[in-house]
Design an enzyme around this catalytic site. Sequence first.
Site, PDB file in Angstrom:
ATOM      1  N   ARG A 125       3.962 -11.640   3.517  1.00 50.42           N
ATOM      2  CA  ARG A 125       5.433 -11.600   3.562  1.00 50.42           C
ATOM      3  C   ARG A 125       6.028 -11.227   4.921  1.00 50.42           C
ATOM      4  O   ARG A 125       7.244 -11.167   5.050  1.00 50.42           O
ATOM      5  CB  ARG A 125       5.944 -10.660   2.467  1.00 50.42           C
ATOM      6  CG  ARG A 125       5.686 -11.219   1.092  1.00 50.42           C
ATOM      7  CD  ARG A 125       6.112 -10.273  -0.010  1.00 50.42           C
ATOM      8  NE  ARG A 125       7.552 -10.184  -0.132  1.00 50.42           N
ATOM      9  CZ  ARG A 125       8.168  -9.412  -1.017  1.00 50.42           C
ATOM     10  NH1 ARG A 125       7.461  -8.665  -1.843  1.00 50.42           N
ATOM     11  NH2 ARG A 125       9.466  -9.373  -1.076  1.00 50.42           N
ATOM     12  N   PRO A 167       0.804  -1.194   0.000  1.00 45.59           N
ATOM     13  CA  PRO A 167       0.000   0.000   0.000  1.00 45.59           C
ATOM     14  C   PRO A 167       0.848   1.258   0.000  1.00 45.59           C
ATOM     15  O   PRO A 167       1.814   1.370   0.745  1.00 45.59           O
ATOM     16  CB  PRO A 167      -0.784  -0.101   1.300  1.00 45.59           C
ATOM     17  CG  PRO A 167      -0.318  -1.344   1.961  1.00 45.59           C
ATOM     18  CD  PRO A 167       0.904  -1.775   1.307  1.00 45.59           C
ATOM     19  N   GLU A 168       0.439   2.172  -0.808  1.00 43.11           N
ATOM     20  CA  GLU A 168       1.028   3.506  -0.815  1.00 43.11           C
ATOM     21  C   GLU A 168      -0.040   4.443  -0.237  1.00 43.11           C
ATOM     22  O   GLU A 168      -1.054   3.989   0.264  1.00 43.11           O
ATOM     23  CB  GLU A 168       1.431   3.886  -2.252  1.00 43.11           C
ATOM     24  CG  GLU A 168       2.347   2.835  -2.874  1.00 43.11           C
ATOM     25  CD  GLU A 168       2.754   3.128  -4.299  1.00 43.11           C
ATOM     26  OE1 GLU A 168       2.827   4.313  -4.662  1.00 43.11           O
ATOM     27  OE2 GLU A 168       2.991   2.173  -5.050  1.00 43.11           O
TER      28      GLU A 168
END
Length: 289
Positions: free
Chosen positions: A125, A2-3
Amino acid sequence: MPELPEVETVRAGLSRLIVGKQIAAVDFDWPKSFPNTKADVDTFLISAKIMAVTRRAKVLLVELSSEYSLVIHLKMTGQLVFRGKNIEFGAGHPSDSLIGPLPDKSTRVTLQFTDGSTLFFNDQRKFGWIRLLPTVEVLNLAFFQKVGPEPLASDFTWQLMKDRLLRRKNTNIKAALLDQSVVAGVGNIYADESLWGARIHPATMVRDLSDSKFKELHKSIQAILRLSIEKGGSSSHTYVNAEGKKGSYMNFASVFRREGEPCPRCGMTIIKTRVAGRGTHICPSCQRV
DNA sequence: CACTTGACCTGTCCGC
DNA sequence: TGCGGACAGGTCAAGT
């Protein structure tokens, strides 16, 4: 993952879904995802109420009634997904959610509320994390001490952006845009999209940019971030919002993950290359070094 | 100091 | 089908 637009979308969803709720129980299976002491959890998290959900850069801040806050970074694959009390724990899931029953294999932290609803922190991750800190200490974190201005703030002028970028004048513009101490919230997707919008090759050295290019880039960044927030962010991989739904910005992307397709401006085939160690998408005709 | 590269992780995809 | 390697939306620490 996410940005800024994705984190802002999650923030807005959580603000609507969890403010006012009281935490009943917390569960986690990977200490790096939740590096907090049991004593702090028992004293400052359990029984606390959610007061507000805010955002700075790509970081979410969940303010608690205990005067502690949860500081959350989703990094590449983090998700915060809310499930209401009518959803049987671990069983069915809403038909409009794009992810299945929770918890699942990627669930790292589970926050159970007193009304029976649940917030899941999933992170394939394991790069993301949730830290419990006194609210007054949050802004003392090294990250907040150095992070740059919010690109959608009213005082973020093109001159300010130029000054910040020139701190990295001897590197390329893509690396400078990805540097969170220069400008907050821009990541790989919006760096590529913004540079395409301003017709700047990502490998261009910052020192070589003219004022008119800084102005174009400033306008491009703001327009693209605003459009993406309006569309609920980008979902090309694991990103979902707080209700487990995808954003639609990728339908509007001009170059990101569109290699082989025609440039929407000139028709030249978009290519994928590597700049600043990251996959980088450009129109070789519109964007020249 | 400024800048670049590797490490942190799991999963997927692509070529042999 | 199996296997190795590259790669994936981020950020630090360690390298040059």
